[in-house]
Design a protein around this motif. Structure first.
Motif, PDB file in Angstrom:
ATOM      1  N   ASP A 104      -2.970  -2.427   4.889  1.00 34.42           N
ATOM      2  CA  ASP A 104      -3.390  -3.733   4.380  1.00 34.42           C
ATOM      3  C   ASP A 104      -2.659  -4.023   3.071  1.00 34.42           C
ATOM      4  O   ASP A 104      -2.803  -3.289   2.093  1.00 34.42           O
ATOM      5  CB  ASP A 104      -4.904  -3.726   4.171  1.00 34.42           C
ATOM      6  N   MET A 105      -1.877  -5.098   3.069  1.00 38.75           N
ATOM      7  CA  MET A 105      -1.087  -5.440   1.886  1.00 38.75           C
ATOM      8  C   MET A 105      -1.805  -6.452   0.983  1.00 38.75           C
ATOM      9  O   MET A 105      -1.248  -6.865  -0.033  1.00 38.75           O
ATOM     10  CB  MET A 105       0.265  -6.017   2.315  1.00 38.75           C
ATOM     11  N   SER A 106      -3.003  -6.857   1.339  1.00 36.18           N
ATOM     12  CA  SER A 106      -3.710  -7.856   0.540  1.00 36.18           C
ATOM     13  C   SER A 106      -4.210  -7.236  -0.764  1.00 36.18           C
ATOM     14  O   SER A 106      -4.560  -6.064  -0.820  1.00 36.18           O
ATOM     15  CB  SER A 106      -4.887  -8.432   1.334  1.00 36.18           C
ATOM     16  N   GLY A 107      -4.203  -8.048  -1.794  1.00 29.69           N
ATOM     17  CA  GLY A 107      -4.772  -7.624  -3.063  1.00 29.69           C
ATOM     18  C   GLY A 107      -3.917  -6.690  -3.882  1.00 29.69           C
ATOM     19  O   GLY A 107      -4.398  -6.123  -4.873  1.00 29.69           O
ATOM     20  N   VAL A 108      -2.639  -6.502  -3.505  1.00 26.66           N
ATOM     21  CA  VAL A 108      -1.775  -5.593  -4.268  1.00 26.66           C
ATOM     22  C   VAL A 108      -0.637  -6.342  -4.959  1.00 26.66           C
ATOM     23  O   VAL A 108       0.219  -5.727  -5.582  1.00 26.66           O
ATOM     24  CB  VAL A 108      -1.198  -4.471  -3.376  1.00 26.66           C
ATOM     25  N   GLY A 109      -0.622  -7.666  -4.827  1.00 24.17           N
ATOM     26  CA  GLY A 109       0.398  -8.465  -5.502  1.00 24.17           C
ATOM     27  C   GLY A 109       1.771  -8.385  -4.860  1.00 24.17           C
ATOM     28  O   GLY A 109       2.779  -8.618  -5.537  1.00 24.17           O
ATOM     29  N   TYR A 131       4.083  -9.008  12.383  1.00 27.28           N
ATOM     30  CA  TYR A 131       3.413  -7.719  12.544  1.00 27.28           C
ATOM     31  C   TYR A 131       2.504  -7.446  11.347  1.00 27.28           C
ATOM     32  O   TYR A 131       2.952  -7.463  10.199  1.00 27.28           O
ATOM     33  CB  TYR A 131       4.442  -6.596  12.682  1.00 27.28           C
ATOM     34  N   ALA A 132       1.237  -7.191  11.623  1.00 32.51           N
ATOM     35  CA  ALA A 132       0.283  -6.971  10.526  1.00 32.51           C
ATOM     36  C   ALA A 132      -0.776  -5.955  10.926  1.00 32.51           C
ATOM     37  O   ALA A 132      -1.914  -6.037  10.468  1.00 32.51           O
ATOM     38  CB  ALA A 132      -0.361  -8.294  10.127  1.00 32.51           C
ATOM     39  N   GLU A 133      -0.426  -5.008  11.786  1.00 33.90           N
ATOM     40  CA  GLU A 133      -1.391  -4.004  12.217  1.00 33.90           C
ATOM     41  C   GLU A 133      -1.853  -3.153  11.039  1.00 33.90           C
ATOM     42  O   GLU A 133      -1.037  -2.691  10.245  1.00 33.90           O
ATOM     43  CB  GLU A 133      -0.758  -3.100  13.286  1.00 33.90           C
ATOM     44  N   ASP A 134      -3.156  -2.975  10.919  1.00 31.82           N
ATOM     45  CA  ASP A 134      -3.711  -2.133   9.861  1.00 31.82           C
ATOM     46  C   ASP A 134      -4.095  -0.789  10.472  1.00 31.82           C
ATOM     47  O   ASP A 134      -5.058  -0.685  11.231  1.00 31.82           O
ATOM     48  CB  ASP A 134      -4.936  -2.813   9.235  1.00 31.82           C
ATOM     49  N   LEU A 135      -3.318   0.238  10.137  1.00 32.21           N
ATOM     50  CA  LEU A 135      -3.546   1.568  10.686  1.00 32.21           C
ATOM     51  C   LEU A 135      -4.568   2.371   9.881  1.00 32.21           C
ATOM     52  O   LEU A 135      -4.847   3.525  10.232  1.00 32.21           O
ATOM     53  CB  LEU A 135      -2.224   2.340  10.734  1.00 32.21           C
TER      54      LEU A 135
END
Length: 202
Positions: A104-109, A131-135
């Protein structure tokens, strides 16, 4: 822990195998090298069986025919993680460099890399753009020790992403290189190769 007999290098979104030439040349580990390029990317001929992210994973799984270490750049890190989950008995080590997929790349700027990337590379396939799979829910099952290499000047995959991965992977160590950007592993291969060698022999 098994010693790797093969080191498989996975590129990022450009798909270029030559991204890893400097690192491969600097490593002293005796394992066989396999530098993969993504079909249809970076001058690699397209393949009918690689038309999506699952096809990239299958491509890597076909290469894991003995104890292997996976060394991956950016988007290739998500491919490496999925391969490690699918082949836990044969993936001995992971080296993930500025990974920007599978977590998840959200919230890291993190900067949205896609507009500038596709403007500069208009001929590349665009199927991986979404592609946005969260492993994250599965990463606790990764058995291979992981070396996480990050730069502190990377707007695409900030250090916070590496810290998040470090918390999710059971056996991970994060190294942050001062001034390193998203081309960290290519530009600073000479400085980072000893860390990779030590990890693969550890």
């Amino acid at each position: 822990m098994k010693n790797p007999e093969k080191i498989i290098f996975l590129p990022g979104a450009t798909g270029r195998a030559d991204f890893w030439h400097p690192m491969s040349d600097q490593l002293t580990h005796p394992a066989q090298r396999r530098l993969l390029g993504w079909p249809g990317f970076g001058g690699e001929p397209a393949r009918s069986d690689v038309q999506g992210f699952d096809g990239l994973v299958d491509l890597v799984l076909a290469e894991i025919d003995r104890p292997c270490a996976l060394v991956a750049q950016s988007m290739g890190g998500a491919v490496a993680l999925r391969a490690a989950l699918a082949r836990p008995a044969l993936v001995t080590h992971l080296v993930l460099c500025v990974t920007s997929g599978g977590v998840d790349m959200s919230g890291v700027g993190a900067q949205d890399w896609r507009p500038d990337f596709f403007a500069a590379n208009p001929s590349l396939p665009r199927w991986f753009e979404s592609y946005a799979e969260d492993l994250a829910p599965r990463l606790g099952a990764v058995t291979a020790p992981a070396l996480l290499l990050w730069g502190d000047d990377d707007p695409i995959s900030p250090v916070a992403v590496g810290q998040r991965l470090q918390g999710l992977l059971p056996n991970a160590r994060l190294h942050v290189y001062p001034g390193g950007g998203h081309d960290l592993a290519h530009r600073h291969a000479q400085a980072l190769a000893p860390l990779v060698d030590a990890h693969l022999r550890g």
